[in-house]
Design an enzyme around this catalytic site. Structure first.
Site, PDB file in Angstrom:
ATOM      1  N   LEU A  86       0.760  -1.062   0.220  1.00 51.41           N
ATOM      2  CA  LEU A  86      -0.191  -0.127   0.013  1.00 51.41           C
ATOM      3  C   LEU A  86       1.019   1.114   0.027  1.00 51.41           C
ATOM      4  O   LEU A  86       1.779   1.409   0.716  1.00 51.41           O
ATOM      5  CB  LEU A  86      -1.009  -0.021   1.207  1.00 51.41           C
ATOM      6  CG  LEU A  86      -2.138  -0.930   1.254  1.00 51.41           C
ATOM      7  CD1 LEU A  86      -2.703  -0.821   2.679  1.00 51.41           C
ATOM      8  CD2 LEU A  86      -3.185  -0.540   0.037  1.00 51.41           C
ATOM      9  N   ASP A  87       0.689   2.259  -0.843  1.00 49.27           N
ATOM     10  CA  ASP A  87       1.614   3.578  -0.804  1.00 49.27           C
ATOM     11  C   ASP A  87       1.401   4.015   0.496  1.00 49.27           C
ATOM     12  O   ASP A  87       0.671   4.029   1.394  1.00 49.27           O
ATOM     13  CB  ASP A  87       1.235   4.580  -1.971  1.00 49.27           C
ATOM     14  CG  ASP A  87      -0.133   5.050  -2.072  1.00 49.27           C
ATOM     15  OD1 ASP A  87      -0.506   5.600  -1.109  1.00 49.27           O
ATOM     16  OD2 ASP A  87      -0.951   4.587  -2.931  1.00 49.27           O
ATOM     17  N   THR A  88       2.306   5.034   0.872  1.00 45.69           N
ATOM     18  CA  THR A  88       2.577   5.600   2.102  1.00 45.69           C
ATOM     19  C   THR A  88       1.268   6.307   2.583  1.00 45.69           C
ATOM     20  O   THR A  88       0.824   6.437   3.673  1.00 45.69           O
ATOM     21  CB  THR A  88       3.842   6.584   2.128  1.00 45.69           C
ATOM     22  OG1 THR A  88       4.789   5.890   1.663  1.00 45.69           O
ATOM     23  CG2 THR A  88       3.930   7.209   3.445  1.00 45.69           C
ATOM     24  N   SER A 133      -1.679   5.812   1.624  1.00 48.04           N
ATOM     25  CA  SER A 133      -2.991   4.687   1.796  1.00 48.04           C
ATOM     26  C   SER A 133      -2.962   3.922   3.152  1.00 48.04           C
ATOM     27  O   SER A 133      -2.076   3.778   3.813  1.00 48.04           O
ATOM     28  CB  SER A 133      -3.031   3.720   0.369  1.00 48.04           C
ATOM     29  OG  SER A 133      -3.034   4.372  -0.758  1.00 48.04           O
TER      30      SER A 133
END
Length: 245
Positions: free
Chosen positions: A109-111, A113
């Site tokens: 998950l990107d930072t 998210s």
């Protein structure tokens, strides 16, 4: 019955310790032909090696090796999806401190998210979950700018063209609309980088908040941000079944 079948631990005890059923109920499952060991129907009195034998109950894999672990983590916003960061930023390792085994995260998950990540030490399972051929669905809740009109709604389900190929929503539901924003639930089956954000950007709706709520049969439920929980035997069995293990 060969020597391998008479050595080890009684099957009903192993099933009970794995949380499948009580010993008496496990005996009933075996007697009714619901249990298979290494692909073959098990008989009452069968003994197994919990670390080596592959056991299915009613078609679902049962993990009996106590060293194999599976957890759900609710990743908070601002945490990077790595178990170790050389720059000293807050990473997933902070939330895995209470897990005795060395685990790794499945997918990313990107930072910015939030939401569901899986932690496990089963490399084969992790590889299958991440491989696009298995198409494990992932569900997100996204806060987006603007109101999602019907043409855009249909276009997202039909597919839009991104710079690395077409993408689409498998399922899409509008949960709420308020003050020029929409809360939607979107399900996709692929894991390209930033896929949900890029999909919505292409449709003209910037995502301001993104939370992953489901990976296949595993749901975030009421897990608090920054905490972990063990997956239930049913979740584990369904997860292995969905990736063909």
């Amino acid at each position: 019955m060969n020597k391998a079948e008479t050595a080890g631990v009684r099957l009903q005890k192993v099933l009970s310790q794995a949380g499948v059923a009580s010993r008496r109920a496990a005996e009933d499952l075996i007697a009714r032909g619901k249990v298979k060991v290494n692909g073959e129907p098990a008989r009452l009195g069968r003994r197994v090696d919990p670390a080596e034998d592959v056991i299915h109950v009613s078609g679902k894999r049962v993990i009996t090796d106590v060293e194999t672990v599976h957890y759900a983590l609710n990743k908070p916003r601002g945490v990077i999806s790595t178990m170790d960061d050389e720059e000293g930023r807050l990473s997933l390792a902070e939330f895995a401190k209470g897990i005795d085994q060395r685990v790794f995260h499945v997918g990313r998950l990107d930072t910015d998210s939030e939401g569901l990540l899986l932690l496990t030490n089963d490399g084969d399972l992790a590889n299958r979950i991440m491989h696009p051929s298995h198409g494990l669905p992932k569900t997100y809740r996204a806060q987006i700018a603007g109101i999602l009109d019907k043409p855009t709604y249909r276009r997202l389900l039909a597919g839009v063209e991104l710079d690395d190929g077409p993408a689409k929503a498998d399922k899409l539901k509008i949960i709420d609309e308020h003050a020029g924003q929409s809360l939607i639930e979107i399900t996709i089956h692929e894991g390209r980088k930033h896929i949900v954000r890029r999909l919505m950007d292409q449709a003209g709706h910037r995502v301001s908040r993104l939370v992953r709520t489901e990976i296949g049969p595993v749901r975030l439920r009421n897990l608090k941000p920054g905490t972990v929980r063990r997956l239930s035997p049913d979740e584990i069995g369904r997860l292995y079944r969905d990736v063909g293990m």
